[in-house]
Design a protein around this motif. Structure first.
Motif, short mmCIF file in Angstrom:
data_model
loop_
_atom_site.label_atom_id
_atom_site.label_comp_id
_atom_site.label_asym_id
_atom_site.label_seq_id
_atom_site.Cartn_x
_atom_site.Cartn_y
_atom_site.Cartn_z
N GLU A 122 54.79 96.01 22.20
CA GLU A 122 55.30 94.64 22.74
C GLU A 122 55.08 93.38 22.02
O GLU A 122 53.66 93.18 22.09
N ILE A 123 55.65 92.42 21.67
CA ILE A 123 55.34 91.53 20.76
C ILE A 123 55.84 90.24 21.36
O ILE A 123 56.85 90.12 21.68
N PRO A 124 55.05 89.46 21.59
CA PRO A 124 55.34 87.98 22.35
C PRO A 124 56.38 87.20 21.26
O PRO A 124 56.15 87.29 19.86
N TYR A 125 57.31 86.56 21.64
CA TYR A 125 58.11 85.58 20.70
C TYR A 125 58.59 84.60 21.57
O TYR A 125 58.48 84.61 22.59
N LEU B 70 46.80 81.28 21.31
CA LEU B 70 47.36 80.06 20.48
C LEU B 70 48.78 80.11 20.60
O LEU B 70 49.51 79.24 20.50
N PHE B 71 49.37 81.41 20.21
CA PHE B 71 50.78 81.34 20.01
C PHE B 71 51.35 81.04 21.44
O PHE B 71 52.41 80.46 21.48
N GLN B 72 50.73 81.77 22.50
CA GLN B 72 51.33 81.32 24.15
C GLN B 72 51.25 79.62 24.30
O GLN B 72 52.35 78.99 24.89
N GLU C 84 63.84 80.05 24.91
CA GLU C 84 63.31 81.26 25.84
C GLU C 84 62.04 81.74 25.23
O GLU C 84 61.70 81.54 23.81
N ARG C 85 61.03 82.24 25.85
CA ARG C 85 60.02 82.95 25.55
C ARG C 85 59.73 84.41 26.04
O ARG C 85 60.09 84.22 27.24
N GLY C 86 59.06 85.11 25.73
CA GLY C 86 58.64 86.39 26.56
C GLY C 86 58.11 87.31 25.62
O GLY C 86 57.43 87.29 24.48
N PHE C 87 58.48 88.71 25.83
CA PHE C 87 58.17 90.02 25.01
C PHE C 87 59.15 90.70 24.75
O PHE C 87 60.18 91.01 25.53
N ALA C 88 59.13 91.37 23.70
CA ALA C 88 60.14 92.41 23.34
C ALA C 88 59.54 93.30 22.21
O ALA C 88 58.55 93.28 21.59
N ARG C 89 60.10 94.75 22.42
CA ARG C 89 59.41 95.82 21.58
C ARG C 89 59.91 95.62 20.20
O ARG C 89 61.20 95.57 19.87
N GLY C 90 58.94 95.66 19.10
CA GLY C 90 59.13 95.77 17.92
C GLY C 90 59.08 96.84 17.00
O GLY C 90 58.84 97.89 17.46
N PRO C 91 58.67 96.49 15.79
CA PRO C 91 58.20 98.08 14.99
C PRO C 91 57.02 98.71 15.54
O PRO C 91 55.94 98.07 15.98
N GLY C 92 56.92 99.92 15.70
CA GLY C 92 56.03 100.80 16.24
C GLY C 92 55.97 100.82 17.61
O GLY C 92 55.03 101.27 18.33
N ASP C 93 57.17 100.33 18.25
CA ASP C 93 57.29 100.40 19.93
C ASP C 93 56.20 99.49 20.48
O ASP C 93 55.68 99.67 21.52
#
Length: 358
Positions: free
Chosen positions: A155-158, A123-125, A144-153
């Protein structure tokens, strides 16, 4: 989940889900405990709800922390699927809005597929894809959209979106003491933006004055497509989507399936509530969404006509707003484009009437 929510009584589930949508993720555990202590939730349903609404916080990104190439500068808001931050983009050399999905909602695709549903990540995508397809002056742009490393290393979509600075629609109108014609014109422009989304088969589902900002040049900008649905998707809107949205602006079909499916007329209803609020200085009705009568009010109660609040709002304006607020979608204007045409005609008639009196 050990106990899927769809296994429980739909009416009871709708009632509880409507209550929970009114609380932030951090508050939901406490509210569940309160409902359980009051005997309003039986233990099996309570266990399933605790799994559906985990205590895990959305995402903890402190001010000044990094997320991919971005530097977090402010927290703008939090919803059921994640958080929206203000962040500095070193490539564009300006602030943007960054939306991140909750980490605990990742990796659930197989579980949801077994039920024939789209996962929160899907749904987010789809939301970001829908926004990326919309190019309109009245709708925020996605960069822009994609993935990046968040807390706990992890990969989170944004998705990174245009950051709009402005006043929410209601405050803008009140602080400037705008008259009826100015309010009608602003809503006509809002309908143009929402109608453009409808022409791309996208339903917003969470329209309200706080999701409409007026920018520095007086242009209405529609925000937050976080609950948007694309009507040509094969997967149906599931039971758990009932009650999603802002309680004061929910259409009857967002409360109960007896009123049919969510569609363009769902947004028309919310636009009607917004127009009623701007002109009548109050919402059509106020009911605590945690109370059992909330469902009956939204689905059964007919609000007072605008003309009873102010006789200058009678006639055509009263009829337009009442049509938007019809309980059954088929009785409303079929899309925001149709409502825009009706408002354009109304504004022109009022202009000619004024000229005739001068």
């Amino acid at each position: 989940m050990k106990n899927m929510l769809e296994d429980f009584d739909p009416n009871e589930l709708q009632r509880i889900m409507q209550i929970m949508r009114c609380y932030s993720p951090a508050e939901r555990g406490t509210k569940l405990n309160e409902l359980a202590a009051a005997g309003e939730i039986e233990q099996p349903l309570l266990d399933a709800l605790r799994e559906y609404f985990p205590d895990t916080p959305s995402i903890e990104l402190g001010l000044g922390s990094s997320f991919g190439k971005y530097t977090i500068t402010d927290l703008l808001g939090e919803g059921g699927m994640g958080r929206v931050y203000q962040a500095w983009d070193p490539d564009l050399m300006r602030n943007v809005a960054i939306k991140l999905i909750r980490p605990d909602l990742l990796g659930l695709e197989n579980e949801y597929r077994k039920k024939g549903l789209r996962s929160p990540e899907q749904l987010f995508q789809e939301e970001s894809s829908a926004l990326a397809s919309l190019q309109h002056a009245g709708i925020v742009s996605i960069f822009e959209r994609g993935f990046a490393r968040g807390p706990g290393d992890v990969e989170i979509p944004y998705c990174a979106m245009e950051l709009v600075n402005g006043d929410p629609l209601r405050r803008y109108c009140l602080e400037r003491h705008l008259g009826v014609d100015d309010c009608l014109e602003l809503m006509r422009q809002v309908c143009g933006a929402v109608g453009y989304a409808h022409s791309r088969k996208i339903v917003h589902r969470d329209l309200k004055p706080d999701n409409i900002l007026i920018d520095h040049v007086g242009q209405p900008r529609v925000l937050d497509f976080g609950l948007a649905v694309v009507l040509d998707k094969s997967s149906p809107v599931d039971l758990l989507s009932l009650g999603m949205g802002s309680p004061g602006y929910l259409a009857p079909e967002q409360i109960s399936h007896e009123f049919g499916k969510i569609g363009y007329a769902t947004d028309v209803y919310a636009l009607g509530v917004t127009l009623y609020e701007l002109l009548g200085k109050k919402r059509p009705y106020y009911v605590d969404p945690s109370k059992t009568e909330f469902r009956n009010t939204v689905t059964r109660t007919v609000p007072p006509k605008l003309g009873t609040l102010d006789r200058n709002l009678g006639g055509e304006i009263e009829t337009i707003v009442a049509t938007c607020l019809e309980k059954h979608p088929a009785d409303r204007y079929s899309s925001a484009n149709v409502l825009q045409s009706v408002l354009t005609s109304c504004i022109e008639k009022r202009r000619l009437s004024r000229l005739a009196r001068e």
